[in-house]
Design a protein around this motif. Structure first.
Motif, PDB file in Angstrom:
ATOM      1  N   MET A   1       0.965  -1.177   0.028  1.00  0.00           N
ATOM      2  CA  MET A   1       0.142  -0.039   0.134  1.00  0.00           C
ATOM      3  C   MET A   1       1.107   1.426  -0.113  1.00  0.00           C
ATOM      4  O   MET A   1       2.144   1.278   0.309  1.00  0.00           O
ATOM      5  CB  MET A   1      -0.992   0.041   1.275  1.00  0.00           C
TER       6      MET A   1
ATOM      7  N   GLU B   1     -10.138   3.578  -5.186  1.00  0.00           N
ATOM      8  CA  GLU B   1     -11.118   2.854  -4.543  1.00  0.00           C
ATOM      9  C   GLU B   1     -10.422   1.940  -3.300  1.00  0.00           C
ATOM     10  O   GLU B   1     -10.857   1.933  -2.108  1.00  0.00           O
ATOM     11  CB  GLU B   1     -12.024   2.086  -5.225  1.00  0.00           C
ATOM     12  N   TYR B   2      -9.261   1.250  -3.894  1.00  0.00           N
ATOM     13  CA  TYR B   2      -8.719   0.245  -2.940  1.00  0.00           C
ATOM     14  C   TYR B   2      -7.874   1.299  -2.115  1.00  0.00           C
ATOM     15  O   TYR B   2      -7.141   0.299  -0.855  1.00  0.00           O
ATOM     16  CB  TYR B   2      -7.758  -0.664  -3.571  1.00  0.00           C
TER      17      TYR B   2
ATOM     18  N   ASN C   1      -9.705   9.084  -2.733  1.00  0.00           N
ATOM     19  CA  ASN C   1     -10.128   7.972  -1.896  1.00  0.00           C
ATOM     20  C   ASN C   1     -10.625   8.501  -0.394  1.00  0.00           C
ATOM     21  O   ASN C   1     -10.159   9.552   0.059  1.00  0.00           O
ATOM     22  CB  ASN C   1      -8.670   7.130  -1.510  1.00  0.00           C
TER      23      ASN C   1
ATOM     24  N   MET D   1      -7.370  10.659   6.432  1.00  0.00           N
ATOM     25  CA  MET D   1      -6.107  10.510   7.068  1.00  0.00           C
ATOM     26  C   MET D   1      -4.913  11.313   6.610  1.00  0.00           C
ATOM     27  O   MET D   1      -3.918  11.564   7.298  1.00  0.00           O
ATOM     28  CB  MET D   1      -5.676   8.974   7.113  1.00  0.00           C
TER      29      MET D   1
ATOM     30  N   ALA E   1     -17.483  -3.177  -0.419  1.00  0.00           N
ATOM     31  CA  ALA E   1     -16.628  -2.261  -1.211  1.00  0.00           C
ATOM     32  C   ALA E   1     -15.843  -3.297  -2.190  1.00  0.00           C
ATOM     33  O   ALA E   1     -16.310  -4.525  -2.128  1.00  0.00           O
ATOM     34  CB  ALA E   1     -15.506  -1.806  -0.216  1.00  0.00           C
ATOM     35  N   LEU E   2     -15.332  -2.649  -3.296  1.00  0.00           N
ATOM     36  CA  LEU E   2     -14.894  -3.476  -4.314  1.00  0.00           C
ATOM     37  C   LEU E   2     -13.884  -4.632  -3.717  1.00  0.00           C
ATOM     38  O   LEU E   2     -12.960  -4.210  -2.919  1.00  0.00           O
ATOM     39  CB  LEU E   2     -13.544  -2.494  -5.119  1.00  0.00           C
TER      40      LEU E   2
ATOM     41  N   PHE F   1     -10.548   4.620  10.807  1.00  0.00           N
ATOM     42  CA  PHE F   1      -9.814   4.459   9.647  1.00  0.00           C
ATOM     43  C   PHE F   1      -8.653   3.982  10.169  1.00  0.00           C
ATOM     44  O   PHE F   1      -7.898   4.417  11.285  1.00  0.00           O
ATOM     45  CB  PHE F   1      -9.783   5.508   8.601  1.00  0.00           C
ATOM     46  N   ALA F   2      -7.823   3.290   9.287  1.00  0.00           N
ATOM     47  CA  ALA F   2      -6.321   2.944   9.661  1.00  0.00           C
ATOM     48  C   ALA F   2      -5.501   3.086   8.371  1.00  0.00           C
ATOM     49  O   ALA F   2      -5.822   2.697   7.228  1.00  0.00           O
ATOM     50  CB  ALA F   2      -6.120   1.731  10.313  1.00  0.00           C
ATOM     51  N   PRO F   3      -4.293   3.748   8.484  1.00  0.00           N
ATOM     52  CA  PRO F   3      -3.251   3.588   7.302  1.00  0.00           C
ATOM     53  C   PRO F   3      -3.117   2.270   6.748  1.00  0.00           C
ATOM     54  O   PRO F   3      -3.076   1.110   7.392  1.00  0.00           O
ATOM     55  CB  PRO F   3      -2.074   4.157   7.807  1.00  0.00           C
ATOM     56  N   GLY F   4      -3.001   2.154   5.620  1.00  0.00           N
ATOM     57  CA  GLY F   4      -2.893   1.097   4.655  1.00  0.00           C
ATOM     58  C   GLY F   4      -4.370   0.299   4.342  1.00  0.00           C
ATOM     59  O   GLY F   4      -4.266  -0.717   3.732  1.00  0.00           O
ATOM     60  N   HIS F   5      -5.418   0.843   4.679  1.00  0.00           N
ATOM     61  CA  HIS F   5      -6.733   0.439   4.419  1.00  0.00           C
ATOM     62  C   HIS F   5      -7.612   1.621   3.723  1.00  0.00           C
ATOM     63  O   HIS F   5      -7.835   2.527   4.383  1.00  0.00           O
ATOM     64  CB  HIS F   5      -7.210  -0.212   5.722  1.00  0.00           C
ATOM     65  N   GLY F   6      -7.891   1.348   2.508  1.00  0.00           N
ATOM     66  CA  GLY F   6      -8.385   2.270   1.830  1.00  0.00           C
ATOM     67  C   GLY F   6      -9.965   2.608   2.290  1.00  0.00           C
ATOM     68  O   GLY F   6     -10.622   3.493   1.366  1.00  0.00           O
ATOM     69  N   ARG F   7     -10.559   1.938   3.429  1.00  0.00           N
ATOM     70  CA  ARG F   7     -11.941   2.062   3.373  1.00  0.00           C
ATOM     71  C   ARG F   7     -12.173   2.018   5.053  1.00  0.00           C
ATOM     72  O   ARG F   7     -11.161   1.540   5.659  1.00  0.00           O
ATOM     73  CB  ARG F   7     -12.815   1.154   2.655  1.00  0.00           C
TER      74      ARG F   7
END
Lengths: 211, 331
Positions: free
Chosen positions: A1, A63-64, A187, A193, B115-116, B288-294
C-alpha cells in the motif's frame, strides 16, 4: 500500500495525461521521470508521486487506496458507478461527449429491439432505461464504429471528441447523452487520514482550473 | 473452469492458526463488552424477509440473500446485518427495560461486497445501546458506544487509528428546508456521498433551488477537516436554526471527551459524511487505519428504531468485521 507521508495520484494514460501535464506543472508537480515508460513516477515535489495507468483502472486503484487521488474521465466514473469515491473537482480537460451514433440515413425499425454496441454497457442501459426503452447491448472493447457497418449492431454509444472518426466511417451523431470532462477523484480514507495535504492540493487544483 | 474445491466469490474461511486468532479476539471482545454491561444475543441466521428489511434494515433489500420457506410459502432472508435483529430483540423482549445494552458477533451474508473486492461473508461484531437519547450528560450514550468502538480496535491490536466524526442533523437541517421529492433527495444524497461539487451546482440549477440554499449545499461539501470545521459551520449555517447549533454542540462535547480519554488520537470531522445509511439521525462515526482504503468500523445514532416492532426508542451503536480487524490488527 502507499505510504502515509506521500500522496499518490493515479493518472489516466493517453489524452487525459497529456492534458493533465500543464495543470500539474502549474502546481509545481511535474513528473520527474520518463512517463512514457515508467509506471510509477516521482514528481518534483518530494511528497507526491504518480501512477501512470489505463483510464478504466483509475477508479479501482483509488477505491482500494493504492492511490490517494486520481484524474479520470467522467465517462469512466459513470460506468464504474457507486459512491465509493469523492469526486470534488471538474478539471475541465479532455472535453468530449458521450453520444449515440448511427450509419448515415439510419431509420429505426418500429417494434424491433435496438442493438447497441458500446464499451459503456452500464451508461447505455441507464440511458435507454430512462427513456423507457429495452435494448440489446453488445459489449465491445474498441473500434465501436465498425459494429453498425458490418451489421453487428444498429447504433453505437461512444465518446466523441471531434467527430472525425465517425465521419470517416460514414456514421453520424444522432443523440448526445452528455458532456464528459476529467475529474479529480479522492479515496475516502485518504481524505480523512491525509487531510491537510490533500485539501491543500484540492485548493491549488481548483485555483489553477479557475485560472 | 470451476473446480469442486473453489469457494463462491467473497466467502471467507479460516484455517487453524487464523481461526484460533479469531477465537481469541472473539473472547476478548465479548469479555470486554460484558464487563461494560452489554448482554450477548445470538439472533437467528434466517428470518422472515419483511422483518429483516424494516426500519434500520430498509436499505438492505438488494444486499439480502432470499429464499422461500417450503413450510409457510413466505419469503425468508439470510441476515445481511445484525443491527435490525438487535433492534427487533430490544423492542420485543426488553420493552419494559428503559435502557438496553446488547452485543452480538456472527457471520452475515451479503449478495455483493460493501466495497470492491471485499467479503460477502463478514463476521460482524457490534454493540447497540437502546433507550438513551443524545445529550444526557456530556453526550453520554454516543460517547459510550464510540469508546467501545475504539476499545474494539485496541483489543484487535489495530495501530494508528484515525477517527472520523459527523452529525446527520446538519445535513437534515439543510435538506429539510428544500422540501425535495423522495427521488430528488435520493439524487442529492448520492451527490453528497461523492462530494461532487460540479454535479451539486447542476442539481441546484435544475431544481431552481434558491441562491442561499445552494450556497449552504456547496458549503456542506467543504465542511470537513480538523476541529476548526465547527467554527466555519456555525458561521456558514447560522441561518439554519437550533438543530444545527445542537448538532455542532454535540460534536464539540464528544471531541472534548475523546481528546481527554484518548490523547493523541487523530480526529477528523466531516459534516457531509452520510456513510450510505439513510436511517442515521444524529452523531455518526467511523474508524480508519493507514494502509486500508476504507473504514474499519462504523456507527452512529438511529433514533426511533423499533417502531415497526411496537416500541420506538432512541438508539446508537457500532459494528465492524472481525475478519477485517484480524487482517489489520496484531491481536
Amino acid at each position: 500500500m502507499n505510504s502515509a507521508n506521500v500522496v499518490t495520484i493515479a493518472l489516466s494514460k493517453g489524452r487525459i495525461l497529456e492534458e493533465s501535464l500543464p495543470l500539474l506543472s502549474a502546481l509545481g508537480l511535474e513528473p520527474a521521470g520518463d512517463i512514457d515508460r515508467l509506471l510509477r513516477v516521482p514528481s518534483k515535489a518530494a511528497d507526491v508521486q504518480f501512477l501512470i495507468i489505463r483510464p478504466t483502472d483509475v477508479p479501482t486503484y483509488v477505491e482500494y487506496g493504492a492511490a490517494d487521488m486520481g484524474i479520470v474521465g467522467k465517462d469512466i466514473l459513470m460506468e464504474h458507478g457507486g459512491a465509493a469515491l469523492y469526486e470534488p473537482l471538474d478539471l475541465n480537460i479532455a472535453r468530449c461527449r458521450l453520444s449515440v451514433a448511427a450509419p448515415k440515413g439510419y431509420v429505426p425499425t418500429p417494434g424491433k429491439r435496438l442493438r447497441v454496441a458500446t464499451k459503456y454497457p452500464e451508461i447505455t442501459k441507464r440511458h435507454y432505461a430512462a427513456r423507457g426503452e429495452q435494448v440489446e447491448i453488445i459489449k465491445l472493447y474498441g473500434s465501436m464504429e465498425l459494429a453498425p457497418l458490418v451489421g453487428l449492431s444498429d447504433v453505437i454509444v461512444d465518446l466523441v471528441a471531434t467527430g472525425k472518426t465517425l465521419l470517416a466511417n460514414g456514421l453520424v451523431e444522432i443523440e448526445q447523452i452528455g458532456p464528459v470532462t476529467s475529474r479529480l477523484v479522492v479515496n475516502k480514507a485518504s481524505m480523512k487520514m491525509k487531510h491537510a495535504r490533500i485539501r491543500e492540493l484540492l485548493v491549488q487544483f481548483e485555483a489553477t482550473v479557475r485560472g | 473452469m470451476t473446480k469442486l474445491w473453489m469457494l463462491p466469490d467473497g466467502m471467507e474461511e479460516a484455517l487453524p492458526q487464523q481461526a484460533w486468532r479469531a477465537e481469541g479476539l472473539r473472547r476478548a471482545l465479548l469479555d470486554h463488552y460484558r464487563a461494560a454491561g452489554y448482554e450477548l444475543i445470538l439472533p437467528p441466521f434466517l428470518e422472515h424477509l419483511d422483518s429483516l428489511l424494516t426500519g434500520a434494515g430498509a436499505d438492505l433489500d438488494s444486499l439480502t440473500f432470499k429464499l422461500t420457506d417450503p413450510a409457510s410459502g413466505r419469503l425468508l432472508g439470510l441476515r445481511s446485518d445484525m443491527t435490525p435483529q438487535a433492534a427487533r430483540i430490544a423492542a420485543r423482549h426488553f420493552a419494559d427495560t428503559p435502557v438496553v445494552r446488547l452485543c452480538y458477533l456472527g457471520t452475515v451474508l451479503r449478495t455483493r461486497p460493501d466495497a470492491l473486492g471485499g467479503p460477502r461473508s463478514p463476521r460482524q461484531v457490534g454493540c447497540e445501546l437502546f433507550g438513551m437519547p443524545a445529550g444526557g450528560g456530556a453526550a453520554g450514550a454516543d460517547l459510550e458506544v464510540l469508546s467501545l468502538m475504539l476499545d474494539t480496535l485496541r483489543l484487535a491490536g489495530v495501530a494508528d487509528v484515525h477517527l472520523d466524526l459527523g452529525h446527520v442533523g446538519v445535513y437534515r437541517a439543510v435538506v429539510d428546508r428544500l422540501a425535495l421529492s423522495a427521488e430528488d433527495e435520493t439524487t442529492l444524497f448520492d451527490i453528497l456521498q461523492r462530494k461532487s461539487r460540479p454535479e451539486l451546482s447542476a442539481f441546484a440549477t435544475a431544481l431552481g433551488i434558491d441562491a442561499e440554499a445552494a450556497v449552504a449545499l456547496q458549503a456542506l461539501t467543504g465542511l470537513h477537516g480538523d476541529v476548526s470545521v465547527l467554527q466555519s459551520a456555525a458561521a456558514t449555517l447560522s441561518g439554519y436554526g437550533d438543530s444545527v447549533v445542537l448538532a455542532l454542540r454535540t460534536l464539540e462535547q464528544v471531541i472534548a471527551a475523546i481528546a481527554r480519554q484518548h490523547p493523541g488520537l487523530p480526529i477528523h470531522l466531516d459534516l457531509a459524511e452520510l456513510r450510505g445509511a439513510r436511517y442515521h439521525t444524529g452523531l455518526t462515526f467511523a474508524a480508519f487505519a493507514p494502509g486500508h482504503g476504507r473504514e474499519l468500523a462504523r456507527g452512529g445514532r438511529y433514533d426511533g428504531v423499533g417502531g415497526e416492532f411496537g416500541m420506538a426508542r432512541p438508539a446508537t451503536g457500532f459494528s465492524a468485521d472481525v475478519n477485517e480487524l484480524l487482517r489489520l490488527g496484531a491481536a
